[in-house]
Write an enzyme that holds these catalytic residues in place. Structure first.
Site, short mmCIF file in Angstrom:
data_model
loop_
_atom_site.label_atom_id
_atom_site.label_comp_id
_atom_site.label_asym_id
_atom_site.label_seq_id
_atom_site.Cartn_x
_atom_site.Cartn_y
_atom_site.Cartn_z
N ALA A 83 10.62 -8.73 -3.98
CA ALA A 83 11.04 -7.20 -3.95
C ALA A 83 9.99 -6.25 -3.56
O ALA A 83 9.99 -5.33 -4.25
CB ALA A 83 11.66 -7.01 -5.41
N GLU A 113 -9.55 3.61 1.72
CA GLU A 113 -8.65 4.37 0.78
C GLU A 113 -9.20 4.12 -0.81
O GLU A 113 -9.23 4.98 -1.59
CB GLU A 113 -7.33 3.72 0.79
#
Length: 389
Positions: free
Chosen positions: A10, A167
């Site tokens: 998911a 990042e």
């Protein structure tokens, strides 16, 4: 008779597939079963913020019960152990599922390139749980320094200077000064390194914007070691090819990904780093009933001669295409070839700073680029129906 569609994972690709297929199909067309080892959806693109303490776990964790409420989607919280494509079954930890159509969206695993000790003595950043471990570990390093003030406790290394690595470095460049202040430690004692084997950071990104990123990060204390591969890691030491040794208690590895071992073990055709090869409709080669999407698969960009990068943007588009092709397969109608629509890419640098390209030519930086990245998150939340929840 309704076809049974089993979706494994998911993440961005799997969740979008389930939600779009639910919109397209009626209950009589198919039974949708979504399997995930957690009962929440992880905003993987924001893990670096959680790892550095800029966001809490709950900020990047979306309960699947909320996303799936009112949908004709059965959710099973379980761990996938194996796929038997001949028997058309999936073995979970607690049960076995049969399927008519299977969607494999199990993400990727860290690639360690056979570097001795790297897997054993580094952190990965692939899940909320791993981000939490990194955050707790860093805070503990500062706390322990008062009792055992060795420099390796305040030396932090990020391996890899792709999007994930940069990042994370940007968030750490913001977080570490605050942690030093909170622990009454002079910040000049803190060292932050970014090590990259390639000759530049953000390989393949626009060179002008790369220079902007490099200047921003260096101005905040990041030490770049570019073109210098890690060749060995042992407890407390990172050995570099140039002979340098960095003494550190903290190495976070973001330097590469490989396909899911479950896909490899199932016998699907894969490229050398384990990502599955798929046809133009995102089906596993030789298997019209199995779709493999997201970071689990390998799709070549014919224009560049290189594979498309494993990004959330492409994973979401794969999910939409996969759902449409599943529905077409069930109904016997024409399928759609997967052709990514690259809207651009943005890399955050922490401190409300970022660089990015919108479309093929528009370059952006600073606060505006950061806001563009924020808006992409908002658009995704709207897509999965969570923007007003």
């Amino acid at each position: 008779m309704a076809k049974k569609v089993v979706i494994l994972g998911a993440g961005y690709a799997g969740l979008v597939t389930a939600l779009k297929l639910n919109k397209l199909a009626s209950a009589g067309d198919c039974e949708i079963i979504l399997v995930n080892k957690h009962d929440y959806h992880q905003m993987i693109t924001q893990l670096h913020e959680s790892a550095a303490g800029a966001k809490s776990d709950r900020d990047i964790r979306i309960p699947l019960a909320s996303v799936l409420k009112g949908k004709n989607i059965k959710f099973i919280k379980d761990t996938v152990e194996a796929i038997d494509k001949q028997a058309k079954q999936v073995k979970l930890k607690s049960q076995v599922l049969s399927y008519d159509y299977l969607v494999v969206s199990l993400g990727s695993e860290s690639e360690y390139f056979g570097i001795p000790g790297l897997k054993e003595y580094s952190f990965s950043l692939k899940s909320i749980n791993q981000a939490r471990l990194i955050r707790i570990h860093i805070e503990k390093c500062f706390a322990d320094y008062h009792y055992d003030p060795t420099p390796d406790k305040l030396t932090f290394v990020v391996g890899g200077a792709g999007f994930s690595g940069i990042e994370l470095v940007g968030e750490l460049a913001d977080a570490l000064p605050k942690l030093a202040e909170e622990n009454n430690i002079p910040y000049e004692r803190v060292k932050l390194y970014n090590v990259e084997a390639a000759p530049m950071i953000l390989p393949g990104f626009d060179e002008e914007l790369v220079k902007v990123a490099e200047h921003s990060l260096k101005s905040r204390g990041v030490n770049f070691l570019v073109g210098v591969p890690i060749i060995r890691v042992e407890p407390g030491k990172v050995h570099l090819k140039n002979g340098e040794i960095i003494e550190t208690q903290t190495l976070v590895w973001t330097g590469g990904v490989r396909g899911s071992q479950i896909v490899i073990d199932a016998g699907f055709e894969t490229e050398p780093r384990g990502r599955a090869k798929v046809d133009e409709y995102l089906r596993a080669i030789g298997h019209e009933d199995v779709f493999i999407i997201g970071d689990s698969c390998f799709v070549m960009n014919e224009e560049t001669g290189r594979p498309y990068p494993p990004t959330a943007q492409i994973a979401i588009q794969m999910g939409e295409n996969c759902a449409a092709n599943l529905y077409a397969s069930i109904k016997g109608t024409q399928k759609e070839k997967f052709v990514p629509n690259l809207l651009g890419s943005v890399a955050s640098l922490g401190r409300k700073d970022a660089i990015g390209k919108v479309g093929k030519s528009l370059k952006t930086k600073g606060w505006i680029a950061y806001r563009i990245k924020d808006m992409s998150q908002v658009r995704y939340l709207a897509k999965i129906g969570m923007i007003f929840k």
